[in-house]
Design an enzyme around this catalytic site. Structure first.
Site, PDB file in Angstrom:
ATOM      1  CE  LYS A  87      -2.697  -1.247   3.742  1.00  0.00           C
ATOM      2  NZ  LYS A  87      -1.488  -2.383   3.811  1.00  0.00           N
ATOM      3  CB  THR A  88       3.228   2.589   2.071  1.00  0.00           C
ATOM      4  OG1 THR A  88       2.478   2.129   3.308  1.00  0.00           O
ATOM      5  CG2 THR A  88       4.510   3.726   2.367  1.00  0.00           C
TER       6      THR A  88
ATOM      7  CD  GLU B 130       0.063   3.372   3.217  1.00  0.00           C
ATOM      8  OE1 GLU B 130      -0.767   2.554   3.675  1.00  0.00           O
ATOM      9  OE2 GLU B 130       0.715   4.277   3.001  1.00  0.00           O
TER      10      GLU B 130
END
Length: 459
Positions: free
Chosen positions: A122-123, A166
């Site tokens: 996600k990051t 996110e």
């Protein structure tokens, strides 16, 4: 649920304001004219920054921090009922929202709200997307779980209708969001202290996808087992990406340079092929970049802009982050704390120049270590030598009878060299005595294992 009127600023108090996401939301509200106060267990660069911007910060948590009484209290999943501020807010009958509920209400203010979900990646993917948006001069608002190198921050306040964040599945927090564009990178077992099994996790992601409006878009990795079930009954447009040529976005001609950075040819249905060069390692980042490129097309960003932004993207903090060299030993830090992430990172490291690959791994939570004990051992065995730090408990207190020594026994059963030297200072000394010129050392985990590499490089 309490509804915020963003045109009428009020006093909002954050319990745990120093968290990387909470601090960003607090900063955004400060910019919108809200009176912000908050507390945390310790001061940090993030709390210092908020104080400079006008927030009232208190170190340590107690009921007195709610004086004068705020009009709204925001808290994270890490805050429990016995927290003195949480308990005081409940007793006083103050309106309360979770961090995710606040973020969801903020997303409603943006017509192009983008939520990036998945068990892993996600990051990095949100950072890739952010880099593309910034390169395209779209002036986005950005919320990331790490530090984006282009901005030097985890949060950016923009002035356009684009908001990217996110979206984490833990405690079903992403079900409080209001995205118009959703991305699902992968769906695997994790957070088993909350979810019962993989089917409950899959159901959570399906419910997340169902949040998208009929004019919305879901970008999803087609290699997710039974991904059609996750998209069943959706009214939004569905865009697929992956390594299979049947996907809307796929790749061919994958190659790596001497540092493991990938290059490939982007293949799109009904669109020209596009050469892509990345400056981050590993095939997992190729897949992350496909999702970012699919979004760029959805937003009408040119091929030249998107490809150049990805070429310039050199990663984010704690994701295969180069820390320095000590006596010829290259030190890298990585946030991987799930077997799939560990495997991806160590396979990427195989393309990086080295004699021997060392991995200092700090398991994250007793629950995760117990759930994936054998999988952790299998993933870590890809390193030439493993050094285990003590388990980072995070929010947990029950050890479940699990320790790093338990994991060491699993590694030794696989004939994988492994040591547990002790605390960080002893691990650092072990490294000094055993790593040699040309070795590659990766500190790995979601806790504070990064301190070991920094300790080594300071001496």
């Amino acid at each position: 649920m309490y509804q915020i009127d963003f045109q009428t600023p009020i006093h909002i108090h954050f319990i745990g304001i120093g968290g990387i996401s909470m601090s960003g939301l607090a900063e955004l509200l400060l910019a919108k004219g809200f009176h912000v106060s908050g507390s945390d267990s310790k001061a940090s660069a993030l709390t210092d920054k908020l104080a400079e911007k006008g927030a009232v910060i208190r170190i340590g948590q107690c009921a007195a921090n709610l004086t004068p009484a705020p009009e709204l209290v925001v808290y994270t999943a890490a805050i429990h009922a016995d927290n003195p501020e949480f308990a005081a807010a409940k007793e006083a009958g103050l309106p309360m929202l979770t961090r995710a509920q606040l973020l969801g209400q903020i997303m409603k203010c943006y017509s192009a709200s983008i939520a990036v979900s998945g068990t892993h990646g996600k990051t990095t993917t949100t950072s890739m997307i952010s880099s593309i948006l910034l390169h395209a001069d779209t002036d986005p608002t950005i919320s990331i779980g790490g530090i984006l190198k282009e901005t030097g921050s985890n949060f950016r306040i923009g002035h356009s209708d684009i908001f990217v964040t996110e979206a984490c599945e833990y405690t079903n927090s992403f079900l409080s969001f209001f995205p118009r564009i959703g991305i699902i990178l992968n769906v695997e077992e994790d957070h088993m202290d909350f979810f019962h099994d993989i089917e409950e996790i899959r159901d959570s992601f399906h419910r997340f996808a169902s949040l998208l409006p009929s004019d919305g878009i879901l970008i999803i990795h087609a290699a997710i087992p039974g991904f059609e079930e996750l998209t069943r009954g959706l009214s939004c447009r569905i865009v697929t990406f992956g390594g299979n040529a049947s996907c809307d976005y796929s790749y061919r001609a994958l190659s790596y340079d001497e540092y493991g950075h990938a290059s490939y040819t982007l293949v799109r249905k009904d669109r020209a092929e596009l050469p892509i060069t990345l400056h981050v390692p590993g095939e997992h980042n190729v897949l992350n970049s496909l999702a970012a490129l699919a979004l760029a097309d959805v937003l009408g960003i040119s091929d030249e802009t998107a490809s150049q932004a990805l070429c310039n993207f050199s990663g984010t903090s704690r994701r295969f982050e180069y820390k320095g060299v000590l006596n010829g030993v290259t030190i890298i830090d990585d946030y991987a704390h799930h077997p799939t992430e560990i495997t991806a990172t160590l396979r990427a490291a195989a393309h990086y120049p080295h004699k021997r690959l060392w991995c200092i791994f700090q398991p994250h939570t007793y629950t995760r270590t117990k759930t994936f004990l054998k999988e952790f051992a299998q993933a870590l065995s890809l390193a030439d030598h493993v050094i285990l730090a003590d388990i980072f408990p995070a929010r947990e207190t029950d050890t479940l009878g699990i320790s790093s020594e338990t994991l060491r026994e699993e590694l030794l059963a696989l004939h994988a060299p492994c040591d547990c030297p002790g605390d960080f200072s002893k691990i650092a000394q072990f490294v000094r005595e055993n790593c040699i010129n040309g070795d590659l050392l990766i500190t790995m985990g979601a806790g504070d294992v990064v301190k070991i590499g920094e300790m080594l490089l300071k001496n």
